[in-house]
Write a protein that holds these residues in place. Structure first.
Motif, PDB file in Angstrom:
ATOM      1  N   LEU A 217      56.688 -19.027  48.221  1.00  0.00           N
ATOM      2  CA  LEU A 217      55.370 -19.051  48.857  1.00  0.00           C
ATOM      3  C   LEU A 217      54.403 -19.900  48.034  1.00  0.00           C
ATOM      4  N   LYS A 218      53.292 -20.268  48.688  1.00  0.00           N
ATOM      5  CA  LYS A 218      52.281 -21.086  47.995  1.00  0.00           C
ATOM      6  C   LYS A 218      51.703 -20.297  46.814  1.00  0.00           C
ATOM      7  N   PRO A 219      51.431 -20.989  45.698  1.00  0.00           N
ATOM      8  CA  PRO A 219      50.928 -20.286  44.512  1.00  0.00           C
ATOM      9  C   PRO A 219      49.730 -19.388  44.785  1.00  0.00           C
ATOM     10  N   GLU A 220      48.804 -19.838  45.632  1.00  0.00           N
ATOM     11  CA  GLU A 220      47.586 -19.024  45.836  1.00  0.00           C
ATOM     12  C   GLU A 220      47.924 -17.698  46.541  1.00  0.00           C
TER      13      GLU A 220
ATOM     14  N   ARG B 137      52.951 -13.136  54.664  1.00  0.00           N
ATOM     15  CA  ARG B 137      51.687 -13.733  55.124  1.00  0.00           C
ATOM     16  C   ARG B 137      50.590 -13.568  54.076  1.00  0.00           C
ATOM     17  N   GLN B 138      50.466 -12.315  53.594  1.00  0.00           N
ATOM     18  CA  GLN B 138      49.366 -12.019  52.659  1.00  0.00           C
ATOM     19  C   GLN B 138      49.811 -10.872  51.739  1.00  0.00           C
ATOM     20  N   PRO B 139      50.760 -11.139  50.847  1.00  0.00           N
ATOM     21  CA  PRO B 139      51.375 -10.037  50.085  1.00  0.00           C
ATOM     22  C   PRO B 139      50.403  -9.283  49.186  1.00  0.00           C
ATOM     23  N   LYS B 140      49.322  -9.941  48.783  1.00  0.00           N
ATOM     24  CA  LYS B 140      48.433  -9.278  47.815  1.00  0.00           C
ATOM     25  C   LYS B 140      47.599  -8.163  48.439  1.00  0.00           C
ATOM     26  N   GLN B 141      47.709  -7.966  49.786  1.00  0.00           N
ATOM     27  CA  GLN B 141      46.981  -6.851  50.411  1.00  0.00           C
ATOM     28  C   GLN B 141      47.571  -5.502  49.996  1.00  0.00           C
ATOM     29  N   PHE B 142      48.823  -5.484  49.468  1.00  0.00           N
ATOM     30  CA  PHE B 142      49.490  -4.222  49.182  1.00  0.00           C
ATOM     31  C   PHE B 142      49.327  -3.797  47.726  1.00  0.00           C
ATOM     32  N   ASP B 143      49.295  -2.474  47.535  1.00  0.00           N
ATOM     33  CA  ASP B 143      49.390  -1.902  46.181  1.00  0.00           C
ATOM     34  C   ASP B 143      50.732  -1.154  46.106  1.00  0.00           C
TER      35      ASP B 143
ATOM     36  N   ALA C 116      60.302  -8.427  49.077  1.00  0.00           N
ATOM     37  CA  ALA C 116      59.207  -8.491  48.102  1.00  0.00           C
ATOM     38  C   ALA C 116      59.693  -9.085  46.783  1.00  0.00           C
ATOM     39  N   ALA C 117      60.934  -8.737  46.406  1.00  0.00           N
ATOM     40  CA  ALA C 117      61.474  -9.252  45.143  1.00  0.00           C
ATOM     41  C   ALA C 117      61.494 -10.774  45.162  1.00  0.00           C
ATOM     42  N   MET C 118      61.850 -11.322  46.301  1.00  0.00           N
ATOM     43  CA  MET C 118      61.979 -12.776  46.355  1.00  0.00           C
ATOM     44  C   MET C 118      60.629 -13.489  46.374  1.00  0.00           C
ATOM     45  N   LEU C 119      59.552 -12.737  46.584  1.00  0.00           N
ATOM     46  CA  LEU C 119      58.218 -13.348  46.444  1.00  0.00           C
ATOM     47  C   LEU C 119      58.036 -13.828  45.013  1.00  0.00           C
ATOM     48  N   THR C 120      58.742 -13.176  44.085  1.00  0.00           N
ATOM     49  CA  THR C 120      58.605 -13.562  42.682  1.00  0.00           C
ATOM     50  C   THR C 120      59.554 -14.710  42.340  1.00  0.00           C
ATOM     51  N   GLY C 121      60.617 -14.855  43.122  1.00  0.00           N
ATOM     52  CA  GLY C 121      61.498 -16.012  42.974  1.00  0.00           C
ATOM     53  C   GLY C 121      62.505 -15.946  41.844  1.00  0.00           C
ATOM     54  N   SER C 122      62.508 -14.897  41.031  1.00  0.00           N
ATOM     55  CA  SER C 122      63.444 -14.920  39.898  1.00  0.00           C
ATOM     56  C   SER C 122      64.131 -13.582  39.670  1.00  0.00           C
ATOM     57  N   LEU C 123      65.432 -13.565  39.974  1.00  0.00           N
ATOM     58  CA  LEU C 123      66.254 -12.361  39.859  1.00  0.00           C
ATOM     59  C   LEU C 123      66.304 -11.814  38.430  1.00  0.00           C
ATOM     60  N   GLY C 124      66.258 -12.708  37.456  1.00  0.00           N
ATOM     61  CA  GLY C 124      66.347 -12.290  36.061  1.00  0.00           C
ATOM     62  C   GLY C 124      65.088 -11.616  35.535  1.00  0.00           C
ATOM     63  N   MET C 125      64.084 -11.441  36.407  1.00  0.00           N
ATOM     64  CA  MET C 125      62.807 -10.865  35.974  1.00  0.00           C
ATOM     65  C   MET C 125      62.525  -9.509  36.623  1.00  0.00           C
ATOM     66  N   LEU C 126      63.464  -8.986  37.441  1.00  0.00           N
ATOM     67  CA  LEU C 126      63.119  -7.846  38.298  1.00  0.00           C
ATOM     68  C   LEU C 126      63.667  -6.518  37.774  1.00  0.00           C
ATOM     69  N   PRO C 127      62.780  -5.608  37.397  1.00  0.00           N
ATOM     70  CA  PRO C 127      63.210  -4.289  36.944  1.00  0.00           C
ATOM     71  C   PRO C 127      63.247  -3.288  38.102  1.00  0.00           C
ATOM     72  N   SER C 128      63.801  -2.102  37.856  1.00  0.00           N
ATOM     73  CA  SER C 128      63.709  -1.025  38.850  1.00  0.00           C
ATOM     74  C   SER C 128      63.848   0.321  38.151  1.00  0.00           C
ATOM     75  N   ALA C 129      63.429   1.351  38.876  1.00  0.00           N
ATOM     76  CA  ALA C 129      63.590   2.722  38.391  1.00  0.00           C
ATOM     77  C   ALA C 129      64.012   3.584  39.563  1.00  0.00           C
ATOM     78  N   SER C 130      64.801   4.620  39.296  1.00  0.00           N
ATOM     79  CA  SER C 130      65.115   5.610  40.329  1.00  0.00           C
ATOM     80  C   SER C 130      64.836   6.987  39.744  1.00  0.00           C
ATOM     81  N   LEU C 131      64.046   7.770  40.469  1.00  0.00           N
ATOM     82  CA  LEU C 131      63.581   9.055  39.950  1.00  0.00           C
ATOM     83  C   LEU C 131      64.113  10.215  40.780  1.00  0.00           C
ATOM     84  N   GLY C 132      64.337  11.342  40.110  1.00  0.00           N
ATOM     85  CA  GLY C 132      64.795  12.553  40.783  1.00  0.00           C
ATOM     86  C   GLY C 132      63.695  13.602  40.866  1.00  0.00           C
TER      87      GLY C 132
END
Ligand code: NAD
Length: 368
Positions: free
Chosen positions: A122-125, A235-241, A257-273
């Motif tokens: 997506l466009k930088p802005e 369209r406007q991803p920054k509307q979300f928290d 959403a992950a691909m909005l960042t464009g880099s697989l090597g940068m993506l963390p995750s957590a799973s909670l019980g």
């Protein structure tokens, strides 16, 4: 010093052990500089466990995972084990961990670090400063609902069935995780379903609204249909928290959403019980990427997704916001300094190995 924080590290296969080495160095540094008492254990999982123990995860490792305050996983799998029957594959270990630890809430942040803004499609802005948290329900819904199966009908037609099903309790507990997270962030939750065409979606919307009105009236809650959410994310991803949604929609929207960042090597995750009587939740932290067999053993893997998963552990399992921010700020700093592993390499940047990225991060932690 408070009680030791017990962490079980499961490096796994491929690049898993390489990136985990850097996490241990960062944990050692926090122990030295912030007097945090980590009790770190390590065990085999996935292909490494199949080779050594004959199973993807042993009973002993499962018991240690149950007893730990938090589990940090590298990645499992690789071509060596691809031909094993499904029930014996390395990935079975992950499914077992998720199931037996009761991990019902999957947290997938999508954060765009400023120096990597060009990596997005997506466009930088549109993505500069992006910081979304997607909370996906992980143990219910259409992937697990009954009845399910494929049957042959009397007229010879075949019919495949899966059932989307949610109970009040399943919706409320994942919504509570989302509201709690929002209160530590920008205080906004978007609940996503398809209540226009699905009764389970109507129930989802009603229960999220009820919980909000009774327990979280101070959090801003909006509702959105899943198809619209998919569009709004590009369209406007920054509307979300914080976005909270079911298993199926969450599977897709978190990858989008992950691909909005464009880099697989940068993506963390957590799973909670579920939280126990002391408020402690079982928790598994892991990078989104896999074991990357194509680059394993070369010392070039990006350790940042795993380090950011470790930072999530500090924040969500141990309530150590300061230490988590210190790690995250150091990540921003090394990126701003132009250091890049091969997967995020850009013109004019300095290419570094896994270990050099770890070195730089440790140095940057001194300044944060
Ligand atoms: P992958 O994520 O391992 O790799 C995809 C591509 O991204 C590869 O080119 C890889 O080199 C690159 N990449 C991934 N992580 C990177 C990192 N940290 N630094 C630099 N480059 C990185 O996905 P895949 O190739 O589809 O799967 C490989 C193996 O991993 C398979 O056996 C798969 O089953 C397994 N897998 C495991 C998990 C997990 O353990 N949670 C998740 C996904 C895939």
């Amino acid at each position: 010093m408070s009680a030791a924080k017990s962490i079980l590290i499961l490096p796994g296969d491929g690049i898993g052990p390489e990136v985990m080495t850097e996490v241990r160095r960062v944990a050692d540094k926090l122990t030295r500089t912030e007097a945090i008492d980590f009790d770190i254990g390590e065990a085999r999982i996935g292909g490494a466990a199949i080779d050594a123990d004959g199973v993807p995860v042993t009973e002993d490792t499962m018991a240690r995972a149950q007893a730990a305050d938090a589990v940090l996983l590298g990645a499992v799998g690789g071509p060596k084990w691809d031909d094993l029957p499904f029930a014996q594959k390395p990935e079975r270990a992950l499914l077992r961990l998720r199931k037996e630890l009761g991990l019902f809430a999957n947290l997938r942040p999508a954060i765009v670090f400023d120096p990597l803004v060009e990596a997005s499609s997506l466009k930088p802005e549109l993505v500069r400063g992006l910081d979304i948290m997607i909370v996906r329900e992980l143990t219910g819904g259409v992937y697990f609902g009954e009845p399910r199966g494929i049957e042959t009908l009397s007229d010879g037609e075949r019919r495949g069935t899966n059932t989307q099903v949610y109970t009040t309790g399943e919706v409320r507990r994942v919504a509570a995780v989302a509201f709690d997270l929002a209160q530590k962030r920008d205080n906004r939750v978007t609940s996503v379903e398809k209540s226009n065409v699905m009764e389970s979606g109507v129930l989802w919307r009603e229960e999220v609204t009820r919980l909000h009105d009774s327990d979280y009236p101070g959090v801003e809650l909006t509702h959105m249909y899943a198809d619209n959410c998919a569009m709004q994310l590009v369209r406007q991803p920054k509307q979300f928290d914080v976005i909270v949604t079911d298993n199926l929609f969450g599977d897709m929207l978190s990858d989008e959403a992950a691909m909005l960042t464009g880099s697989l090597g940068m993506l963390p995750s957590a799973s909670l019980g579920v939280a126990d009587s002391r408020g402690r939740r079982k928790a598994l932290y892991e990078p989104v990427h896999g074991s990357a067999p194509d680059i394993a053993g070369q010392g070039v893997a990006n350790p940042l997704a795993t380090l950011l998963s470790f930072a999530m552990m500090l924040r969500y399992s141990f309530d150590m916001d300061g230490a988590a921010t210190r790690v995250e700020s150091a990540v921003s700093r090394v990126l701003a300094d132009g250091l890049r592993t091969a997967d995020i390499m850009q013109d004019g940047a300095t290419r570094v190995s896994t270990q050099q990225m770890g070195d730089a991060l440790l140095a940057a932690m001194d300044d944060t």
